[in-house]
Scaffold this motif. Structure first.
Motif, short mmCIF file in Angstrom:
data_model
loop_
_atom_site.label_atom_id
_atom_site.label_comp_id
_atom_site.label_asym_id
_atom_site.label_seq_id
_atom_site.Cartn_x
_atom_site.Cartn_y
_atom_site.Cartn_z
N ASP A 46 52.03 -34.53 -5.67
CA ASP A 46 51.82 -35.11 -6.99
C ASP A 46 52.60 -36.40 -7.15
O ASP A 46 53.78 -36.48 -6.81
CB ASP A 46 52.26 -34.09 -8.04
N LYS A 47 51.92 -37.44 -7.67
CA LYS A 47 52.55 -38.76 -7.81
C LYS A 47 53.31 -38.90 -9.13
O LYS A 47 53.99 -39.90 -9.35
CB LYS A 47 51.49 -39.87 -7.71
N ALA A 48 53.20 -37.93 -10.05
CA ALA A 48 53.91 -38.02 -11.32
C ALA A 48 55.42 -37.95 -11.07
O ALA A 48 55.91 -37.11 -10.30
CB ALA A 48 53.48 -36.90 -12.26
N VAL A 49 56.17 -38.83 -11.72
CA VAL A 49 57.62 -38.87 -11.56
C VAL A 49 58.26 -37.77 -12.40
O VAL A 49 57.95 -37.64 -13.60
CB VAL A 49 58.18 -40.25 -11.96
N GLU A 69 63.77 -41.05 -5.19
CA GLU A 69 62.91 -41.83 -6.11
C GLU A 69 61.57 -42.14 -5.45
O GLU A 69 60.53 -42.08 -6.11
CB GLU A 69 63.63 -43.13 -6.49
N ARG A 70 61.59 -42.44 -4.15
CA ARG A 70 60.33 -42.73 -3.44
C ARG A 70 59.40 -41.52 -3.41
O ARG A 70 58.19 -41.67 -3.28
CB ARG A 70 60.63 -43.21 -2.02
N LYS A 71 59.98 -40.34 -3.54
CA LYS A 71 59.19 -39.11 -3.59
C LYS A 71 59.01 -38.61 -5.02
O LYS A 71 58.68 -37.44 -5.25
CB LYS A 71 59.85 -38.05 -2.72
N ASN A 72 59.27 -39.52 -5.99
CA ASN A 72 59.01 -39.26 -7.42
C ASN A 72 59.87 -38.18 -8.03
O ASN A 72 59.45 -37.47 -8.95
CB ASN A 72 57.52 -38.95 -7.63
N GLN A 129 63.59 -38.18 -9.82
CA GLN A 129 64.72 -39.00 -10.26
C GLN A 129 66.01 -38.19 -10.20
O GLN A 129 66.13 -37.16 -10.85
CB GLN A 129 64.52 -39.49 -11.69
N GLU A 134 57.00 -28.32 -11.26
CA GLU A 134 57.97 -29.40 -11.08
C GLU A 134 59.19 -28.91 -10.31
O GLU A 134 59.73 -29.62 -9.44
CB GLU A 134 58.40 -29.96 -12.43
#
Length: 349
Positions: free
Chosen positions: A2-5, A291-294, A296, A337
């Motif tokens: 999933d690209k959502a941060v 962060e690159r893997k979404n 934080q 998540e």
């Protein structure tokens, strides 16, 4: 994936919070009033203190607590270096001298040994943050006979040897910023068993309609904030249970990762406001990878206070600053998540 941060932190709000705020707005009374009084009474009862004064922020609460103790120029206030700058600001507002001390390496809280060495005849208070939800060694600090202000901004609901943090010091302060344990957007509170100290704080937080003139402040909480705070306080046990549930899962899943897990001891009922690990390399190195893997992550303290003040020493604080990393943990995390955080962290470490 999933690209959502997944943010490092976010508030935990539901329909009951919305209804509480809406009802206050519909009442037409928005400024400091009955809801604020209700919030003061409820929190004082929950912590186990007699009196409370709500404020506009945790920093305002800390400033007023210092003023209530008559802290002024030439006085000294002991604080840890490894804490946010709001604590330093509050001391500087009074023109007192902040005396910075080092921390305990396992808990990140201020070192009682360092406090004892730093104390002088000019020391008028010790500010004791219970950092990241882990109680400080408050019992040893009370033995020094110096007024203690407990900073419970990150630890409401935590206990030490069966006593709630905030119930032990002469004064205790709380913050209800948007991402704290309970949120009112902004807001704070001071608690004490002393009638005179809280009476003075209530006088100083509001400048209007006074019979004499002295420097006072616009540090009031409003009823909208209090309504939200009351609603959140009613869910605090639920929040803490969820935080501990997630922390238990992290302890199990991260046991083979190349970092040190947070301290856990029975006498310190950690509530995991932050899940802070100690890394083998510089922590900032891992921030970009996560962060690159979404996901934080954050340094739990942006810059230690002694660095701002260009002071030398504080080896434990320096090590914690370089090596500590806060991984997302909060009640509003969804199960998917959490799975993603675990997978990403295990992949990186």
């Amino acid at each position: 994936m999933d690209k959502a941060v997944i943010p490092h932190s976010r508030p935990s709000l539901d329909e009951s919070d919305i209804r509480a705020v809406a009802a206050t707005i519909k009442s037409g009374h928005l400024s400091q009033g009955r809801r604020v009084q209700d919030f003061e009474k409820r929190l004082a009862g929950f912590i186990g203190k007699k009196n409370a004064a709500a404020t506009s922020s945790g920093t305002a609460a800390l400033h007023l607590a210092l003023l209530a103790l008559d802290i002024k120029e030439q006085d000294e206030v002991i604080i840890p270096s490894f804490v946010c700058s709001a604590v330093l600001n509050a001391v500087h507002y009074t023109r007192a001298t902040p005396v910075l001390v080092d921390i305990e390496p396992l808990t990140f809280n201020l070192s009682p040994d360092a406090v004892e060495k730093a104390a002088t005849r000019r020391t008028k208070a010790i500010i004791v943050p219970h950092l990241f939800g882990c109680p400080a060694e408050i019992d040893r600090l009370t033995e020094l006979g110096i007024p203690i202000i407990e900073d419970c901004a990150q630890a409401i609901g935590a206990t030490f040897n069966g006593r709630k943090v905030g119930s032990i010091g002469l004064l205790s302060v709380f913050s209800f910023y948007a991402t704290k344990m309970i949120a009112s957007g902004e807001g704070g509170m001071v608690l004490s068993d002393s009638d005179s100290l809280i009476s003075r704080i209530k006088d100083l937080r509001d400048y209007d309609n006074k019979n004499d003139y002295r420097l006072r402040y616009n540090y009031k909480m409003n009823d909208i904030q209090a309504a939200l705070g009351l609603s959140q306080l009613g869910r605090l046990d639920e929040f803490i249970a969820r935080r501990r549930e997630i922390a238990t899962l992290y302890f199990r899943e991260f046991k083979n990762c190349h970092f040190s897990l947070p301290l856990w001891k029975e006498e310190r009922e950690h509530i995991y406001f932050r899940f802070v690990v100690r890394t083998e390399e510089k922590a900032s190195f891992y921030l970009e990878k996560l962060e690159r893997k979404n996901v934080q992550a954050r340094l739990p303290v942006h810059i230690p206070l002694h660095v701002y003040l260009r002071l030398r020493g504080f080896p434990r604080t320096v090590a914690a600053w370089r090596e500590s990393l806060s991984i997302p943990l909060y009640p509003s995390l969804k199960n998917e998540e959490i799975k993603k955080i675990i997978a990403v962290v295990k992949g990186v470490f």
